[in-house]
Enzyme design. Structure first.
Site, short mmCIF file in Angstrom:
data_model
loop_
_atom_site.label_atom_id
_atom_site.label_comp_id
_atom_site.label_asym_id
_atom_site.label_seq_id
_atom_site.Cartn_x
_atom_site.Cartn_y
_atom_site.Cartn_z
N LYS A 60 0.84 -1.20 0.00
CA LYS A 60 0.00 0.00 0.00
C LYS A 60 0.88 1.25 0.00
O LYS A 60 1.96 1.26 0.58
CB LYS A 60 -0.89 0.02 1.24
CG LYS A 60 -1.96 -1.06 1.27
CD LYS A 60 -2.78 -0.96 2.54
CE LYS A 60 -3.81 -2.08 2.61
NZ LYS A 60 -4.86 -1.94 1.58
N ARG B 264 -10.63 -11.26 -0.46
CA ARG B 264 -11.47 -12.18 -1.23
C ARG B 264 -10.88 -13.59 -1.27
O ARG B 264 -11.61 -14.57 -1.43
CB ARG B 264 -11.70 -11.62 -2.63
CG ARG B 264 -10.47 -11.50 -3.50
CD ARG B 264 -10.65 -10.55 -4.67
NE ARG B 264 -10.74 -9.16 -4.22
CZ ARG B 264 -10.94 -8.12 -5.03
NH1 ARG B 264 -11.07 -8.33 -6.33
NH2 ARG B 264 -11.02 -6.91 -4.56
#
Length: 509
Positions: free
Chosen positions: A283, A357
């Site tokens: 990130k 996910r």
């Protein structure tokens, strides 16, 4: 922890450190709300005029404090805004009362006892005020002050000590039940908030699993923990793939609450990334500081299962906590790697920051094996959902339109902002992979919907399923408002509990 008592004592006679009254916004100025008649009498019927002189209007969230000179046992009066005066024959409604009670509880931080003289016409009002007060009184102080400073009086300010809810009858079965539900629910919401707020060096997949195990023993919930060896043996490639870059190995935790009279089973699946660096797809600066909150979905599922057990709901509720820490290292999953999931499908990892996910996919497949009547997964899944719905609303996707609508209605009833979102079939093609069965990334536009379509691939055939993306409301970085604190909020827990109650009553949606 803030205590709650029900009291039929009069507002003028109950001894407390402060008394709370409601003020509504009328056409010609502030209007004192029902429940505060005795307080208004102590001001010779001029309380509304006094408050207006002090600048009060009755607007929602507004707080006005003033000293009480005579006529009341409490030395301080706190008037909290309820918003517009209800139309004829209408009530203030649960959410305005919940928010007002939360605002008052926050404003009275450090006070030992406060009497709440807000409008109570039914047990629903008792429950709303109790919820708001107990949620609003929340404070996370575990890492502040220290024992030495606390002895000197330099520790953090403690939350409101006790709430006496006036107008609520302790011998009234409906009032008592409403208060008991509020206590159980808010205690678990606040425990989930604690988990979200706990620094990631103290909350790892292993320690989270330990918290769940201890809570299971306390509440008659069966808990099973799969460690990294069991996950490897079982073929949980998604959870292992996300967690393999960390020194803190992953876990899959199953919590099973059962009731002898249950006719339906509800499975809840929560994303539990105890810290998300993004992995190799690191990130950017400014996006790491709050990533301890990436386990908010697992915290919500954990809290919902425990609350269902505490309330003794006649429904079987199974919670699946997919716990991992997503870190970059020499052992981390790389962009371009292919993972073989628990379902047997292969996934090409195009972005290691789309890790939620992956862990959810394994947990969804495992939950599907038990053929529940419905599955709901909860996750701080995508920044795209925040862009779409903002910081206070979670998105709902489902493979059944009626179920999606039902959850939206339940969330509204619970006082949580949500919005139904589609699962456009045309976005599925963007996840086609030349190497594997599916890629973990698709089109950039509609990224929150793409993530939902990915999860749908791992839900068992014929099982009703919904996905709640709580990326926006799970962690609040601004100033507190209503009963919402800064930091972890406990988003979606009240919705999940109400869904479990509806299911127990025979209405799954």
């Amino acid at each position: 922890m803030t205590a709650l008592t029900l009291s039929t004592a009069g507002a003028a006679t109950l001894r407390a450190d402060a008394i709370v009254v409601g003020v509504a916004k009328g056409a010609k100025g502030p209007v004192v709300a029902p429940g505060a008649e005795a307080v208004d009498k102590a001001f010779d019927g001029k309380l509304a005029s006094v408050l207006e002189t002090l600048g009060a209007s009755g607007a929602e969230g507004e707080v006005t404090k003033l000293p009480v000179l005579s006529g009341l046992k409490a030395p301080v009066l706190l008037a909290v805004g309820l918003g517009p005066v209800p139309e004829k024959d209408a009530t203030y409604g649960a959410e305005p009362l919940r928010r007002a009670a939360g605002v008052a509880a926050r404003a009275l931080s450090g006070v030992k006892k406060a009497a709440f003289a807000l409008p109570v016409e039914a047990s629903e009002d008792v429950e709303a005020i109790a919820e708001g007060a107990l949620l609003g009184a929340y404070a996370f102080t575990a890492y502040q002050g220290g024992e030495k400073n606390a002895k000197k009086g330099d520790g953090p300010k403690q939350p409101l000590g006790e709430v006496a809810l006036l107008g609520a009858k302790p011998r009234d079965k409906a009032h008592k039940a409403a208060a008991e539900r509020a206590i159980a629910l808010t205690e678990e919401v606040n425990r989930a908030r604690d988990l979200v707020n706990t620094p990631p060096n103290d909350l790892t997949p292993e320690s989270f699993a330990a918290v769940a195990t201890a809570a299971g023993k306390e509440n008659g919930i069966k808990v099973q923990v799969l460690d990294e060896k069991a996950l490897a043996k079982g073929g949980y490639g998604g959870i292992l793939g996300v967690g393999q870059g960390s020194a803190n190995p992953p876990r899959l935790v199953k919590l099973a609450y059962t009731h002898p009279d249950a006719e339906k089973t509800l499975a809840l699946v929560g994303k539990g990334i105890t810290y998300d660096s993004g992995g190799i797809s690191l990130k950017p600066a400014g996006h790491n500081e709050t990533m301890k909150c990436d386990m908010s979905g697992a915290a919500a599922v954990f809290a919902a299962v425990v609350t269902a057990a505490r309330l003794g709901l006649a429904v079987n509720v199974t919670g699946w906590l997919a716990l991992a820490e997503n870190m970059p290292s020499g052992t981390a999953t790389r962009p371009g790697d292919v993972l073989r999931m628990y379902s047997g499908k292969t996934v090409e990892v195009l972005n290691t920051d789309a890790e939620g996910r992956l862990v959810l996919a394994d947990a969804l497949t495992r939950a599907s094996e038990e053929s529940p009547d419905a599955i709901v997964d909860v996750a701080t899944l995508t920044g795209a959902m925040v862009l779409a719905l903002g910081n206070r609303t979670f998105g709902i996707m489902a493979n059944d339109e009626a179920f999606r609508t039902s959850i939206h209605e339940i969330a509204e009833e619970a006082g949580e902002a949500s919005w139904p979102m589609p699962l456009p079939a045309d976005l599925r093609k963007g996840m086609d992979s030349p190497t594997a069965d599916i890629a973990n990334m698709g089109e950039r536009m509609g990224g929150g919907l793409v993530a939902g379509l990915f999860l749908k691939e791992f839900v068992g055939e014929g099982i009703t399923w919904a996905h709640l993306d709580i990326a926006g409301p799970a962690f609040h970085e601004g100033a507190p408002y209503g009963y919402t604190p800064k930091g972890g909020t406990g988003a979606s827990i009240r919705t999940l509990v109400k869904l479990a109650e509806r299911t127990a009553a025979g209405d799954l949606g």
